[in-house]
Design an enzyme around this catalytic site. Structure first.
Site, short mmCIF file in Angstrom:
data_model
loop_
_atom_site.label_atom_id
_atom_site.label_comp_id
_atom_site.label_asym_id
_atom_site.label_seq_id
_atom_site.Cartn_x
_atom_site.Cartn_y
_atom_site.Cartn_z
N ASP A 124 21.23 47.33 79.74
CA ASP A 124 20.74 46.55 78.61
C ASP A 124 19.49 47.12 77.96
OD1 ASP A 124 22.61 44.43 78.34
OD2 ASP A 124 21.85 43.54 80.18
N ASP B 90 29.55 43.73 75.86
CA ASP B 90 28.17 43.69 75.39
C ASP B 90 27.55 45.07 75.32
OD1 ASP B 90 29.17 41.59 77.07
OD2 ASP B 90 27.23 40.58 77.04
#
Length: 402
Positions: free
Chosen positions: A115, A175
């Site tokens: 991330d 994602d």
């Protein structure tokens, strides 16, 4: 008389169309007032024993929840501050953005997460775009190197999670498409094509393995690290393995649009259009354009909405419209979503500790963060507001690195 009636009808229709557009000035005024509250509350809040609770995440049982710099959402609040500075040119927001961006810097060395795009690029990426500070440039490059360490040449994708090894061997979530922007930026900044190649390889394999024929996306694809074969396709946050988790579709849409921007590969553009049409024409989409948390929740229309998915989608659609034209079809769809968000999904002034949007859903499957404000909803909402005025036919007008 007939001409008069036609003129009145046309005027009414124009007014209807105008009513579907967000009032950007009004929306930013509201956002500023809320952000002032959230900034003050964040700076006064208990930072925890380690002092590392630095970024507001949500509101839980009426209390402000902060998170540490290593959480995937840590970069969104600094990003909100950068977007407020970009819109207002107010030095107060600039100083606040610099301060809260600095709290995230150590994560440039974090090789334990996929991330880093969210964490570093939403904060330092916007900071570099708006200030050209070479310190920010160096952080982006270091973070891209850390992210690249999670790429496996056999699977051809960047590993998402290291946890739950009893469940998955090499899990990759949709994602992760959002984090590729960091890699593309690093190639621009250094001339090192290895970052670019990793991003493209990941995008290609995700396109091949993550999608159903109708362009809906699985959430988690688990790979065999020895052969690169797909072991299974699951969900971790959607209603079921075969359902379409709303925010996952938004990540996919945004991700392939940014990949087209950075590569010019029309396969990515066509895929993005397929995802966009799946979302916009989905029978489960409400009239206001703000999706339920999962397109296949059998409790619809009594299921929770997800304003964060709507904001991400709207931001992506503004950019998609630049590349496709098509009578501003995607821009009008984005305008409708943003009109709904600004009218019906914003927090009342002074409430929700200063978060801008309400009615987002983090993880319904685990009954976590349901119908609450979320920092990433605010981030993409402000980005979409900026794009609604900036992206007028200029390719890549809001790209983070010149």
């Amino acid at each position: 008389m007939t001409r008069l009636i036609c003129s009145l009808f046309l005027l009414c229709w124009v007014n209807v169309l105008l009513a579907q557009k967000p009032n950007v000035k009004k929306a930013f005024n509201h956002a500023e007032k809320q952000a002032e509250i959230l900034l003050a509350a964040t700076e006064k809040a208990d930072k925890g024993k380690s002092g590392d609770l630095v970024s507001p995440k949500t509101v839980e049982e009426g209390k402000l929840v902060l998170t540490n710099s290593s959480n995937w959402v840590s970069g969104f609040f600094p990003g909100v501050l950068w977007y407020l500075y970009e819109h207002t040119k107010n030095g107060t927001w600039l100083e606040a953005a610099k301060k809260h961006t600095a709290f995230i810097e150590k994560e440039k060395n974090n090789t334990g997460t996929h991330d880093l795009g969210f964490m570093i690029y939403c904060s330092f990426g916007n900071g570099y775009r708006l200030t050209q500070d070479t310190l920010y440039r160096d952080v982006i490059i270091k973070a891209a190197k850390s992210l690249s360490s999670r790429f496996h040449p056999v699977t051809g994708v960047i590993r998402s999670w290291d946890h739950s090894r009893d469940k998955w061997e090499y899990p990759v979530i949709i994602d992760n498409m959002m984090n590729l922007e960091l890699l593309f930026a690093a190639t621009k900044l250094t001339g090192d094509s290895s970052f670019y190649k990793i991003a493209v390889t990941h995008a290609d394999n995700t396109l091949k393995n993550h999608f159903r024929p109708d362009y809906s996306s699985f959430h988690v694809v688990d790979y065999d690290s020895r052969t690169g074969a797909v072991r299974n396709r699951h969900t971790h946050q959607g209603y079921s393995h075969e359902s379409s988790w709303a925010r996952g579709q938004a990540w996919a849409l945004y991700g392939y649009i940014l990949c087209y921007r950075e590569t010019g590969n029309k396969i990515y553009l066509a895929h993005a259009e397929g995802i966009a049409n799946y979302v916009l024409n989905n029978p489960a989409i409400p009239k206001d354009g703000v999706p339920y948390w999962d397109y296949h929740d059998p409790k619809i229309p009594d299921a929770p909405k997800d304003a964060s998915a709507a904001a991400i989608t709207a931001s992506a659609l503004y950019e998609l419209n630049v590349y496709t034209g098509k009578n501003d079809y995607y821009r009008k769809a984005a305008d409708k979503i943003m009109h709904s968000l600004s009218k019906k999904y914003t927090s009342k002034k002074g409430t929700n500790w200063g978060f801008i949007l309400d009615h987002s859903t983090g993880n319904k499957l685990r009954n976590s963060e349901v119908d609450v404000p979320l920092s990433y909803a605010d981030y993409y909402y402000l980005e979409a507001l900026l794009r609604s005025t900036q992206m007028k036919g200029r390719r890549g007008a809001i790209t983070k690195v010149p």
